[in-house]
Design an enzyme around this catalytic site. Structure first.
Site, mmCIF file in Angstrom:
data_model
loop_
_atom_site.group_PDB
_atom_site.id
_atom_site.type_symbol
_atom_site.label_atom_id
_atom_site.label_comp_id
_atom_site.label_asym_id
_atom_site.label_seq_id
_atom_site.Cartn_x
_atom_site.Cartn_y
_atom_site.Cartn_z
ATOM 1 N N ARG A 1 0.902 -1.078 -0.005
ATOM 2 C CA ARG A 1 -0.014 0.032 0.034
ATOM 3 C C ARG A 1 0.935 1.382 0.187
ATOM 4 O O ARG A 1 1.388 1.486 1.028
ATOM 5 C CB ARG A 1 -0.820 -0.108 1.296
ATOM 6 N N HIS B 1 -3.779 4.050 4.825
ATOM 7 C CA HIS B 1 -4.505 3.112 4.995
ATOM 8 C C HIS B 1 -6.026 3.801 4.414
ATOM 9 O O HIS B 1 -6.665 3.184 3.972
ATOM 10 C CB HIS B 1 -4.799 2.536 6.291
ATOM 11 N N TYR C 1 4.688 5.191 11.200
ATOM 12 C CA TYR C 1 4.960 3.840 11.302
ATOM 13 C C TYR C 1 5.819 3.301 10.399
ATOM 14 O O TYR C 1 6.118 2.011 10.249
ATOM 15 C CB TYR C 1 3.388 3.113 11.787
#
Length: 382
Positions: A266, A270, A279
């Site tokens: 990805r 998200h 992160y």
């Protein structure tokens, strides 16, 4: 696989072997097992797959921009996962039924879902985007993994009716930790349901790396349920197409379900409410950009003698038209009447819903009363 194959967070740094037919540098890999399944994919068809991926990436970029501009409440980007979605969706027959999560915009594109239908849920003007039976695709499932159960139930029904229709469930790596997915795998294996479980392992379940959920590649989980597991390069549209065709053929011949792990990434957040810089690292992102699913196909086509410049130009023109249609569709989405939220909740009327409708109507009336009172006070003051 050894511990050194993962970084400090548990993220897989050196992937297990997977099916790959076109490398990240655009080289064709010969594979005696999988090549026969894509023998019909000539350069013209591969160019069409390239255009599909270019269009859906542009569609995704436009929808993300619309959210940033306040036109959508939320948007879950698919950037980076185009090959996994286009390759698998183009393997389906028209009568196969799709059960997706909220990120499969490219699958919806292949199933001829219109721009306005794609946006309505994310703008908040409808509880669902389209009529599932017009596209043989259920509306996106927000509850993580629930669509795996729906796909299994549909597939079991198709088998009992004696058809060779198959179902496919799309979900992410995070969903494999949900009970719904595991229950679906049990039922599908037990009843030889003609269903394909298509897991897009995009490496991150929101902010948690896949290594924290599974110490082994996800495809190996299929062994425990008694079904084949195929691990495929999810950024290779040709390999994904071959793997999905194999799984669908098994399903149609009555041999039961297959689990496909499409290893992809990805690129974006998200959802548009997420900040992935919190992160993951830039070097990680840069490494995966080198495996871009669109660039590798164009490189291969150019090396095979295709007019790459012309193909790029035509694909971009098509993508721009789709993006313009998507933006124009926003203006056609009228706000629904407040009380319509109760429509189509149940097949038959019931007292429970009637009570909620009454309470909500009285709640809305409070605002009308307050508005009238305010108008009256202003009039009296004058």
């Amino acid at each position: 696989m050894t511990p050194s194959d993962r970084d400090a967070t548990g993220l897989l740094t050196r992937p297990d072997p997977f099916v790959q037919l076109i490398t990240p540098t655009g080289e064709r890999v010969r594979d005696d097992v999988h090549d026969p399944w894509v023998r019909d994919i000539d350069l013209d068809v591969l160019a069409r797959l390239y255009r599909d991926m270019v269009v859906v990436r542009r569609l995704d970029t436009e929808a993300t921009a619309l959210q940033r501009q306040g036109e959508l409440g939320l948007w879950p980007p698919l950037a980076g996962q185009e090959a996994a979605q286009i390759g698998s969706a183009r393997a389906l027959r028209g009568d196969d039924f799709v059960f997706s999560s909220y990120r499969e915009h490219a699958v919806a594109w292949v199933r001829d879902v219109q721009p306005a239908e794609l946006l309505s849920v994310w703008r908040g003007t409808a509880a669902s985007g389209w009529n599932p039976y017009e596209h043989n695709m259920a509306v996106p499932q927000i509850i993580i993994g629930a669509q795996a159960l729906h796909a299994t139930g549909y597939a079991m029904g198709a088998r009992w009716e004696g058809t060779d229709t198959a179902a496919i469930a799309y979900f992410g790596d995070g969903a494999t930790s949900e009970g719904d997915v595991n229950e679906a795998l049990v039922f599908a294996a037990s009843f030889d349901a003609p269903v394909v479980f298509f897991c897009q392992n995009n490496q991150w379940a929101i902010s948690e790396p896949v290594g924290l959920q599974s110490k082994q590649p996800l495809a190996r989980r299929a062994d425990g349920f008694g079904m084949p597991g195929i691990r495929v390069d999810g950024n290779d549209v040709l390999a994904v197409l071959a793997a999905t065709r194999i799984a669908l053929d098994r399903a149609r011949r009555g041999e039961g379900p297959t689990f496909i792990e499409a290893v992809t990434y990805r690129i974006g957040p998200h959802t548009t409410a997420d900040d992935p810089t919190r992160y993951r690292t830039e070097p990680e992102l840069a490494e995966w950009r080198e495996r871009d699913p669109i660039a590798r196909v164009l490189t291969f086509l150019e090396a095979s003698g295709v007019d790459a410049e012309g193909l790029q130009r035509d694909a971009q023109a098509e993508a721009d038209r789709v993006a313009a249609d998507l933006r124009a569709a926003i203006t056609t989405l009228a706000d629904p009447e407040p009380m319509s939220v109760f429509d189509h909740v149940y097949a038959e009327p019931n007292s429970h819903l009637d009570r909620q409708r009454d309470h909500y109507a009285r709640y809305l009336a409070m605002f009308d009363d307050a508005s009238h009172e305010a108008s009256g006070s202003e009039g009296g003051a004058r």
